[in-house]
Design a protein around this motif. Structure first.
Motif, PDB file in Angstrom:
ATOM      1  N   ARG A 178       0.833  -1.206   0.000  1.00  0.00           N
ATOM      2  CA  ARG A 178       0.000   0.000   0.000  1.00  0.00           C
ATOM      3  C   ARG A 178       0.865   1.252   0.000  1.00  0.00           C
ATOM      4  O   ARG A 178       0.568   2.235  -0.691  1.00  0.00           O
ATOM      5  CB  ARG A 178      -0.920  -0.007   1.227  1.00  0.00           C
ATOM      6  N   LEU A 179       1.939   1.223   0.759  1.00  0.00           N
ATOM      7  CA  LEU A 179       2.824   2.385   0.838  1.00  0.00           C
ATOM      8  C   LEU A 179       3.792   2.466  -0.335  1.00  0.00           C
ATOM      9  O   LEU A 179       4.468   3.476  -0.520  1.00  0.00           O
ATOM     10  CB  LEU A 179       3.616   2.338   2.155  1.00  0.00           C
ATOM     11  N   GLY A 180       3.845   1.381  -1.121  1.00  0.00           N
ATOM     12  CA  GLY A 180       4.716   1.388  -2.295  1.00  0.00           C
ATOM     13  C   GLY A 180       6.171   1.154  -1.994  1.00  0.00           C
ATOM     14  O   GLY A 180       7.036   1.524  -2.794  1.00  0.00           O
ATOM     15  N   SER A 181       6.500   0.535  -0.878  1.00  0.00           N
ATOM     16  CA  SER A 181       7.903   0.299  -0.548  1.00  0.00           C
ATOM     17  C   SER A 181       8.398  -1.072  -0.987  1.00  0.00           C
ATOM     18  O   SER A 181       9.587  -1.361  -0.912  1.00  0.00           O
ATOM     19  CB  SER A 181       8.129   0.442   0.965  1.00  0.00           C
ATOM     20  N   ARG A 182       7.471  -1.916  -1.478  1.00  0.00           N
ATOM     21  CA  ARG A 182       7.854  -3.253  -1.931  1.00  0.00           C
ATOM     22  C   ARG A 182       6.969  -3.654  -3.098  1.00  0.00           C
ATOM     23  O   ARG A 182       5.768  -3.479  -3.076  1.00  0.00           O
ATOM     24  CB  ARG A 182       7.710  -4.278  -0.808  1.00  0.00           C
ATOM     25  N   LEU A 183       7.587  -4.234  -4.126  1.00  0.00           N
ATOM     26  CA  LEU A 183       6.852  -4.690  -5.289  1.00  0.00           C
ATOM     27  C   LEU A 183       7.436  -6.041  -5.706  1.00  0.00           C
ATOM     28  O   LEU A 183       8.646  -6.157  -5.934  1.00  0.00           O
ATOM     29  CB  LEU A 183       6.979  -3.677  -6.432  1.00  0.00           C
ATOM     30  N   CYS A 184       6.584  -7.046  -5.780  1.00  0.00           N
ATOM     31  CA  CYS A 184       7.026  -8.378  -6.164  1.00  0.00           C
ATOM     32  C   CYS A 184       6.390  -8.724  -7.503  1.00  0.00           C
ATOM     33  O   CYS A 184       5.162  -8.769  -7.620  1.00  0.00           O
ATOM     34  CB  CYS A 184       6.624  -9.399  -5.095  1.00  0.00           C
ATOM     35  N   VAL A 185       7.215  -8.942  -8.514  1.00  0.00           N
ATOM     36  CA  VAL A 185       6.710  -9.192  -9.862  1.00  0.00           C
ATOM     37  C   VAL A 185       7.255 -10.515 -10.372  1.00  0.00           C
ATOM     38  O   VAL A 185       8.310 -10.987  -9.943  1.00  0.00           O
ATOM     39  CB  VAL A 185       7.082  -8.043 -10.829  1.00  0.00           C
ATOM     40  N   GLY A 186       6.515 -11.118 -11.288  1.00  0.00           N
ATOM     41  CA  GLY A 186       6.924 -12.399 -11.849  1.00  0.00           C
ATOM     42  C   GLY A 186       6.864 -12.376 -13.348  1.00  0.00           C
ATOM     43  O   GLY A 186       6.194 -11.537 -13.963  1.00  0.00           O
ATOM     44  N   SER A 187       7.564 -13.338 -13.949  1.00  0.00           N
ATOM     45  CA  SER A 187       7.561 -13.448 -15.399  1.00  0.00           C
ATOM     46  C   SER A 187       7.809 -14.893 -15.801  1.00  0.00           C
ATOM     47  O   SER A 187       8.585 -15.599 -15.169  1.00  0.00           O
ATOM     48  CB  SER A 187       8.652 -12.556 -16.009  1.00  0.00           C
ATOM     49  N   THR A 188       7.118 -15.321 -16.857  1.00  0.00           N
ATOM     50  CA  THR A 188       7.443 -16.596 -17.466  1.00  0.00           C
ATOM     51  C   THR A 188       8.732 -16.422 -18.262  1.00  0.00           C
ATOM     52  O   THR A 188       9.173 -15.302 -18.539  1.00  0.00           O
ATOM     53  CB  THR A 188       6.311 -17.077 -18.383  1.00  0.00           C
ATOM     54  N   ARG A 189       9.322 -17.526 -18.638  1.00  0.00           N
ATOM     55  CA  ARG A 189      10.688 -17.487 -19.194  1.00  0.00           C
ATOM     56  C   ARG A 189      10.811 -16.613 -20.440  1.00  0.00           C
ATOM     57  O   ARG A 189      11.694 -15.765 -20.527  1.00  0.00           O
ATOM     58  CB  ARG A 189      11.143 -18.914 -19.520  1.00  0.00           C
ATOM     59  N   TYR A 190       9.929 -16.808 -21.411  1.00  0.00           N
ATOM     60  CA  TYR A 190      10.110 -16.143 -22.697  1.00  0.00           C
ATOM     61  C   TYR A 190       9.623 -14.696 -22.696  1.00  0.00           C
ATOM     62  O   TYR A 190       9.796 -13.980 -23.681  1.00  0.00           O
ATOM     63  CB  TYR A 190       9.427 -16.943 -23.805  1.00  0.00           C
ATOM     64  N   ILE A 191       9.010 -14.263 -21.609  1.00  0.00           N
ATOM     65  CA  ILE A 191       8.576 -12.866 -21.505  1.00  0.00           C
ATOM     66  C   ILE A 191       9.532 -12.073 -20.617  1.00  0.00           C
ATOM     67  O   ILE A 191       9.409 -10.860 -20.479  1.00  0.00           O
ATOM     68  CB  ILE A 191       7.141 -12.793 -20.934  1.00  0.00           C
ATOM     69  N   LEU A 192      10.505 -12.754 -20.025  1.00  0.00           N
ATOM     70  CA  LEU A 192      11.391 -12.099 -19.070  1.00  0.00           C
ATOM     71  C   LEU A 192      12.106 -10.892 -19.673  1.00  0.00           C
ATOM     72  O   LEU A 192      12.297  -9.873 -19.002  1.00  0.00           O
ATOM     73  CB  LEU A 192      12.412 -13.100 -18.526  1.00  0.00           C
ATOM     74  N   GLY A 193      12.510 -10.985 -20.931  1.00  0.00           N
ATOM     75  CA  GLY A 193      13.216  -9.878 -21.558  1.00  0.00           C
ATOM     76  C   GLY A 193      12.411  -8.589 -21.566  1.00  0.00           C
ATOM     77  O   GLY A 193      12.945  -7.503 -21.313  1.00  0.00           O
ATOM     78  N   PHE A 194      11.098  -8.693 -21.839  1.00  0.00           N
ATOM     79  CA  PHE A 194      10.236  -7.505 -21.829  1.00  0.00           C
ATOM     80  C   PHE A 194      10.178  -6.899 -20.430  1.00  0.00           C
ATOM     81  O   PHE A 194      10.246  -5.684 -20.264  1.00  0.00           O
ATOM     82  CB  PHE A 194       8.824  -7.882 -22.284  1.00  0.00           C
TER      83      PHE A 194
END
Length: 346
Positions: A106-122
């Motif tokens: 909520r405060l914007g101090s942490r962001l956890c993001v994920g990606s599949t293998r072939y989209i990782l470059g984007f």
């Protein structure tokens, strides 16, 4: 309960620390104090001391110990009370961790993001655009690999805040996506990558109905089995000629390019295009054919960015989730511009 009684708790309960609860869970998982010590990176004596304290305190409170020692080299035995309190401990720690993550999110101090293998470059290209700002603001950005089969589930469980990847969907409205906001990059079907010559398998396209006669390398999970179940039913393995089981597309391409397997690999159109353009080294020398569906409901791969519905709009434009979303939108626009120049007819 009288108001004053709400604040009256047994001393032994109030003296219990979260570290002790974590120790209890480690012993529950490992089976012994030594195994728990290895999991936690601590001395066995420290773990045993905490376990003895928990056993003594809750044995007095509940009428039986949490664990009972058995013979040498045997796992401890958790009593019914121990099993019950281990479950409570797990829930307590998970609730606190999730609460902390919610506050930081909520405060914007942490962001956890994920990606599949072939989209990782984007994703990494977009991350590069925001890294400087996030560093100045002290935003912790964590990037994780996520498998296609787990993408929506992990996002819905709040393990991830944003995911770049692919999901199997149907043409038009798909109710499975109602709980998510989607930045759609591309919708596509599948392609067939093959080392069979043009006489045996002419192109430029092949209908789905031809698949049963072709030797296929097929993965056990992910998008491709979803398509095959949709086309051929739950017994698709009995309907098809599966010549090899593969864990990754790259492995399947290597089987074909090496000549170990004469046959085909089903891939998304994006990967098929990359093979045709020579952008995937493992696909050197292979042909890409369009796979035509013609079956209803029409199945598609939806490639894009996913967040939980309502989370972006609940924050201002400067929130890290919206900043990263904007960077991904810019990366998508850049990629589309490049593709239009390289393939003006597509």
């Amino acid at each position: 309960m009288p108001l004053k009684d709400r604040w009256q708790y047994p001393t032994a309960l109030l003296d219990t620390t979260m570290d002790q609860l974590r120790t209890l869970l480690a012993v529950h998982e490992a089976g012994t104090a030594l195994g728990a010590a290895r999991l936690l990176g601590r001395e066995q004596s420290s773990v045993q001391k905490q376990l003895d304290t928990l056993n003594r305190n809750f044995g007095t409170l509940c009428g039986e110990p949490l664990v009972v020692k058995r013979g040498r080299s045997q796992n401890v035995l958790f009593t019914a009370t121990g099993e019950s309190l281990a479950g409570l401990a797990r829930g307590t720690l998970e609730d606190w961790r999730e609460g902390l993550y919610d506050c930081r999110r909520r405060l914007g101090s942490r962001l956890c993001v994920g990606s599949t293998r072939y989209i990782l470059g984007f994703l990494l290209n977009a991350v590069e655009l925001v890294t400087g700002e996030f560093d100045r603001r002290g935003v912790e950005l964590k990037v994780e690999h996520v498998r296609t089969r787990d993408l929506l589930e992990r996002l819905d469980a709040k393990e991830l805040d944003l995911v770049c990847g692919s999901v199997l969907t149907t043409a038009g409205h798909d109710s499975r996506l109602d709980g998510f906001e989607v930045m759609e990059w591309r919708r596509s079907g599948l392609s067939l990558v093959t080392n069979l010559d043009a006489e045996e398998l002419p192109g430029p396209s092949v209908p789905v109905s031809e698949l049963p006669r072709l030797p296929l390398a097929v993965s056990a999970d992910g998008l491709i089995p979803g398509f095959l179940r949709g086309w051929f039913g739950a017994r698709y393995r009995q309907e098809l000629h599966i010549a090899a089981e593969i864990d990754t597309v790259s492995y399947g391409l290597e089987l074909l390019s090496s000549g170990v397997l004469s046959g085909c690999v089903l891939v998304t159109e994006g990967i098929g295009d990359a093979v045709a353009d020579g952008r995937i080294r493992a696909g050197a020398g292979l042909r890409t054919l369009e796979l035509t569906d013609g079956i209803r409901p029409e199945l598609e791969v939806l490639i894009g960015v996913f967040v939980r519905a309502g989370e972006r709009t609940a924050q201002d434009a400067g929130h890290p989730l919206n900043v990263l979303w904007g960077a991904l939108a810019a990366e998508n626009a850049r990629w589309r511009s490049v593709m239009r120049k390289e393939r003006p007819g597509r």
